[in-house]
Each structure stands twice: as structure tokens, then as C-alpha cells.
Design a protein around this motif. Structure first.
Motif, mmCIF file in Angstrom:
data_model
loop_
_atom_site.group_PDB
_atom_site.id
_atom_site.type_symbol
_atom_site.label_atom_id
_atom_site.label_comp_id
_atom_site.label_asym_id
_atom_site.label_seq_id
_atom_site.Cartn_x
_atom_site.Cartn_y
_atom_site.Cartn_z
ATOM 1 N N TYR A 62 18.255 51.412 11.096
ATOM 2 C CA TYR A 62 19.148 50.434 10.862
ATOM 3 C C TYR A 62 18.284 49.453 9.870
ATOM 4 O O TYR A 62 18.373 48.857 8.838
ATOM 5 C CB TYR A 62 19.739 49.444 12.001
ATOM 6 C CG TYR A 62 20.185 48.235 11.747
ATOM 7 C CD1 TYR A 62 21.598 48.173 11.453
ATOM 8 C CD2 TYR A 62 19.586 47.009 11.783
ATOM 9 C CE1 TYR A 62 22.215 47.009 10.930
ATOM 10 C CE2 TYR A 62 20.142 45.750 11.356
ATOM 11 C CZ TYR A 62 21.627 45.810 11.088
ATOM 12 O OH TYR A 62 22.184 44.675 10.586
ATOM 13 N N TYR A 63 16.900 49.244 10.555
ATOM 14 C CA TYR A 63 15.880 48.443 9.761
ATOM 15 C C TYR A 63 15.587 48.909 8.153
ATOM 16 O O TYR A 63 15.596 48.329 7.223
ATOM 17 C CB TYR A 63 14.659 48.388 10.519
ATOM 18 C CG TYR A 63 13.581 47.471 9.758
ATOM 19 C CD1 TYR A 63 13.705 46.230 9.584
ATOM 20 C CD2 TYR A 63 12.474 48.280 9.117
ATOM 21 C CE1 TYR A 63 12.399 45.545 8.987
ATOM 22 C CE2 TYR A 63 11.604 47.429 8.328
ATOM 23 C CZ TYR A 63 11.468 46.127 8.357
ATOM 24 O OH TYR A 63 10.566 45.193 7.711
ATOM 25 N N GLU A 64 15.696 50.255 8.090
ATOM 26 C CA GLU A 64 15.339 50.886 6.894
ATOM 27 C C GLU A 64 16.445 50.800 6.107
ATOM 28 O O GLU A 64 16.138 50.776 4.586
ATOM 29 C CB GLU A 64 14.642 52.542 7.138
ATOM 30 C CG GLU A 64 14.481 53.322 5.916
ATOM 31 C CD GLU A 64 13.881 54.543 6.189
ATOM 32 O OE1 GLU A 64 12.785 55.041 5.578
ATOM 33 O OE2 GLU A 64 14.084 55.073 7.331
ATOM 34 N N SER A 65 17.644 51.098 6.637
ATOM 35 C CA SER A 65 18.702 51.260 5.668
ATOM 36 C C SER A 65 19.691 50.196 5.462
ATOM 37 O O SER A 65 20.495 50.052 4.472
ATOM 38 C CB SER A 65 19.551 52.320 5.958
ATOM 39 O OG SER A 65 20.134 52.336 7.336
ATOM 40 N N ALA A 66 19.690 49.188 6.539
ATOM 41 C CA ALA A 66 20.854 48.257 6.359
ATOM 42 C C ALA A 66 20.641 46.738 5.609
ATOM 43 O O ALA A 66 21.467 45.934 5.615
ATOM 44 C CB ALA A 66 21.013 47.840 7.766
ATOM 45 N N SER A 67 18.970 46.535 5.120
ATOM 46 C CA SER A 67 18.664 45.378 4.383
ATOM 47 C C SER A 67 18.987 44.306 5.297
ATOM 48 O O SER A 67 19.819 43.412 4.924
ATOM 49 C CB SER A 67 19.370 45.096 3.252
ATOM 50 O OG SER A 67 18.984 44.371 2.407
ATOM 51 N N PRO A 68 18.878 44.131 6.557
ATOM 52 C CA PRO A 68 19.059 42.986 7.483
ATOM 53 C C PRO A 68 18.564 41.782 7.070
ATOM 54 O O PRO A 68 17.493 41.761 6.298
ATOM 55 C CB PRO A 68 18.451 43.543 8.745
ATOM 56 C CG PRO A 68 17.159 44.329 8.398
ATOM 57 C CD PRO A 68 17.844 45.189 7.244
ATOM 58 N N LEU A 69 19.166 40.629 7.206
ATOM 59 C CA LEU A 69 18.470 39.243 6.964
ATOM 60 C C LEU A 69 17.927 38.766 8.433
ATOM 61 O O LEU A 69 18.926 38.346 9.164
ATOM 62 C CB LEU A 69 19.631 38.395 6.457
ATOM 63 C CG LEU A 69 19.079 36.934 5.891
ATOM 64 C CD1 LEU A 69 18.292 37.198 4.934
ATOM 65 C CD2 LEU A 69 20.188 36.119 5.889
ATOM 66 N N GLY A 70 16.799 38.900 8.634
ATOM 67 C CA GLY A 70 16.158 38.900 9.897
ATOM 68 C C GLY A 70 15.627 39.791 10.578
ATOM 69 O O GLY A 70 15.742 40.844 9.910
ATOM 70 N N LYS A 71 14.974 39.619 11.520
ATOM 71 C CA LYS A 71 14.062 40.785 12.475
ATOM 72 C C LYS A 71 15.065 41.510 13.118
ATOM 73 O O LYS A 71 15.965 40.907 13.815
ATOM 74 C CB LYS A 71 13.128 40.255 13.292
ATOM 75 C CG LYS A 71 12.116 39.475 12.499
ATOM 76 C CD LYS A 71 11.058 40.041 11.482
ATOM 77 C CE LYS A 71 10.239 40.938 12.299
ATOM 78 N NZ LYS A 71 9.254 41.685 11.572
ATOM 79 N N VAL A 72 14.555 42.810 13.182
ATOM 80 C CA VAL A 72 15.192 43.603 13.936
ATOM 81 C C VAL A 72 14.353 44.030 15.394
ATOM 82 O O VAL A 72 13.293 44.377 15.175
ATOM 83 C CB VAL A 72 15.536 45.251 13.445
ATOM 84 C CG1 VAL A 72 15.862 46.190 14.301
ATOM 85 C CG2 VAL A 72 16.226 45.061 12.153
ATOM 86 N N VAL A 73 15.123 43.854 16.446
ATOM 87 C CA VAL A 73 14.267 43.820 17.821
ATOM 88 C C VAL A 73 14.668 44.970 18.757
ATOM 89 O O VAL A 73 15.925 45.136 18.588
ATOM 90 C CB VAL A 73 14.403 42.393 18.248
ATOM 91 C CG1 VAL A 73 13.747 42.383 19.620
ATOM 92 C CG2 VAL A 73 13.849 41.240 17.480
#
Length: 340
Positions: free
Chosen positions: A325-336
Motif C-alpha cells: 500500500y505504501y509503495e503503490s497508493a501514494s498515501p497522504l500521511g504515514k502508513v503504520v
């Protein structure tokens, strides 16, 4: 109390998510100067993708327990431990031996690299590797601080001058370091210009404190827009996480400062050295920060009750999914990743 068995993730020699394995083992008792921490949460940063891909700039030992960033509760201490005690809420530092001052060769060992990291239910760490976390933060929020937040704090304050009220700061993109830069620069009284390639993120960046947002897809030569927004003067400081040093130098004011954090794309464009002289600015490579900087940052976070931006929390058993998810989803905020 130390449990009889714990689970830890390990990264195989081949790298990649296929090499990420979860194992159960007996924990060891903390020795002199060591602390047992029941890890409650870890967070991913771009550094973890580099370790996973085998492209991290620093050494990574075989079969390492990955992830440098984590927070948890002290459950036991070894002899000669004085800074923490059982029950304390703590976070890890990326470089356990970097207590203060400049980064030197003997301070380079890092969690999740040459040392086992935090993607485990129980971490045995030197007490020097720990800082107390602000009381208003959850473990998930505290786990976001060691890499991205300390890097942003160092980029803004670690040059001896630091950002002052009324100055203008430019931050590139909307990754973890960029978001912390935006939040910290706002607290320090700076005007903030942010860049993004996502129209959907513009409003959120403004909500977090950005005074101006430039879409670098709409304006490929975004340094021109930055110059216009500053009346031609340029910004006092750039925190460059995109490796866009050419445009950063074109955006910075005379005698300004460019904090070069890295390149999330992995690309590094060649630089015309004449740009350095034309900008008459300082360019400084930033590699996280010391424990002293971490502590100073936490004091500011506590005083202002700042809350890190968390995009999503995954359970411990879904660590691989969190990486994906972190690599592909372009999150806005930290992935925990929650642990326990």
C-alpha cells in the motif's frame, strides 16, 4: 514482563516482499545498558522501500529485522540503565549512537540496517537509542517520528541558523518528510509553499497549513511559479525530497538554504555548477538527525500538541500489505503497522 516467545519479521537475502518472513523465537534478556521494548506500532518510510529493494545507501545485514521507526512501552531494563524505566512510552532513534553533534562514521549503525529494527513484538535496544514520546500522541502517531519527522526538523533547524518567523519555506511533494516540514515550518512562523502532482491533495495541503500550492504537473517549470509567489526574490529555504536540485536552486533566494533529503523517484538529474554560484545558497544533504534533535523536536510537538498525519494503520499480520500500500497508493500521511 518479557514474554516467553515473540514474533519478528526478517528480510531474506533476495530482498523484496517475497523475502519478508514472520518467525517465532525466544527473546533474550536485556544486558547492561539495554532495554526491552514491547513494540506497539511501527511506521514505513521511503527508506524502508530502499532497504527492501536492496538499494539503500548504507549497509544492511543479512536476515535483518527491518524498519527503523517504532514506538512502544519499556517492559524491562538491564543493569546500568538510567534514562528509562518500565512503563515508559518511548520511540526508537534511527542511529542509536548519534546522540548529538554531526553525523560521523562511528555513528552510522542504524536500526533496520546494520542493526535489527522494530518490525517485531519485542525489541532489545541500547537505552541511548530511545527517546520519551509526547504524552498526547498515540503509539501509532509516535511511531511516525524517528525518520521522517526528525529529518524534517533537521532540514529546518539543523544548519545553525534555522527557519525564522516571516521567512518562506518551499517543500516538494506530499510524502512524510514534506508533511512534517509543512507542519513544523508553520509552527515556526514561516510562510509555506508546497508542490504536488496531485490535484486531489491541494486542498489537504492547504488544510495542513500551506499558504500556496503549486501543481508541478500543470507547471513543469514550477520554480517560475515559486519566484512569482515570492515577488521574484525566491524562498529562504527549500526542503527537497524529490531530487529536483536544479529547480530548487532556481527557487531559492540569495544566501538561502537547500536541504537535500533525497529523491523519491530514484532519479538524479545532472546539475550545472553555475547554478550553485548563481544561487549563492547553501546546499546541505540531510540524513535524519541526532537524538538531541529528536528530543528538541518532541518538545516543540508537545508544546503545540501537534499531531502527525496518519493515512492508514495495518495489523501486524498484514505487514506485507502495508508495504504494498505504501509503495503503490501514494498515501497522504504515514502508513503504520500496529503491533500488539
Amino acid at each position: 514482563m518479557i514474554p516467553s516467545t515473540v514474533r519478528s519479521y526478517h528480510l531474506g537475502a533476495g530482498g523484496g516482499l517475497d523475502g519478508l518472513s514472520l518467525r517465532t523465537h525466544e527473546p533474550r534478556t536485556p544486558g547492561p545498558g539495554e532495554v526491552a521494548v514491547a513494540v506497539r506500532a511501527v511506521s514505513l518510510s521511503f527508506r524502508e522501500l530502499l532497504v527492501l529493494r536492496g538499494t539503500y545507501v548504507l549497509p544492511v545485514k543479512p536476515d535483518v529485522v527491518p524498519v527503523s521507526d517504532g514506538a512502544g512501552e519499556v517492559v524491562a531494563v538491564g543493569p546500568d540503565v538510567h534514562r528509562v524505566r518500565p512503563g515508559d512510552r518511548v520511540a526508537s532513534t534511527v542511529f542509536p549512537h548519534w546522540l548529538d553533534g554531526p553525523l560521523e562514521p562511528d555513528r552510522l549503525p542504524q536500526l533496520g540496517g546494520t542493526l535489527d529494527g522494530m518490525l517485531t513484538e519485542l525489541a532489545i535496544l541500547p537505552e541511548d537509542a530511545l527517546v520519551h514520546v509526547p504524552g498526547h500522541l498515540s503509539y501509532a502517531e509516535a511511531a511516525t517520528l524517528p525518520c521522517a519527522a526528525v529529518t524534517a526538523w533537521n532540514a529546518l533547524t539543523g544548519d545553525g541558523r534555522g527557519v525564522r518567523s516571516g521567512q518562506t519555506v518551499l517543500t516538494t511533494g506530499s510524502g512524510g518528510v514534506s508533511l512534517f516540514t509543512l507542519q513544523f515550518a508553520t509552527l515556526l512562523g514561516a510562510r509555506v509553499i508546497a508542490t504536488t502532482g496531485s490535484p486531489a491533495k491541494k486542498a489537504r495541503l492547504r488544510e495542513l497549513g500551506a499558504d500556496e500550492v503549486v501543481d508541478h504537473r500543470e507547471v513543469p517549470d514550477w520554480h517560475r511559479a515559486v519566484r512569482e509567489l515570492t515577488g521574484g526574490r525566491g524562498v529562504d529555504r527549500v526542503v527537497d525530497t524529490a531530487g529536483t536540485l536544479d529547480q530548487s536552486l532556481r527557487s531559492v533566494a540569495v544566501d538561502g538554504h537547500v536541504a537535500l533529503v533525497g529523491s523519491v523517484s530514484g532519479d538524479w538529474s545532472p546539475i550545472d555548477a553555475r547554478l550553485l554560484f548563481r544561487a549563492a545558497a547553501t546546499v546541505r544533504a540531510v540524513a535524519v538527525g541526532s537524538r538531541a534533535q529528536f528530543t528538541a523536536m518532541n518538545d516543540t510537538i508537545a508544546a503545540h500538541r501537534l499531531r502527525p498525519v496518519v493515512d492508514r494503520v495495518f495489523p501486524f499480520e498484514e505487514a506485507a500489505e502495508a508495504y504494498r500500500y505504501y509503495e503503490s497508493a501514494s498515501p497522504l500521511g504515514k502508513v503504520v503497522i500496529g503491533v500488539g
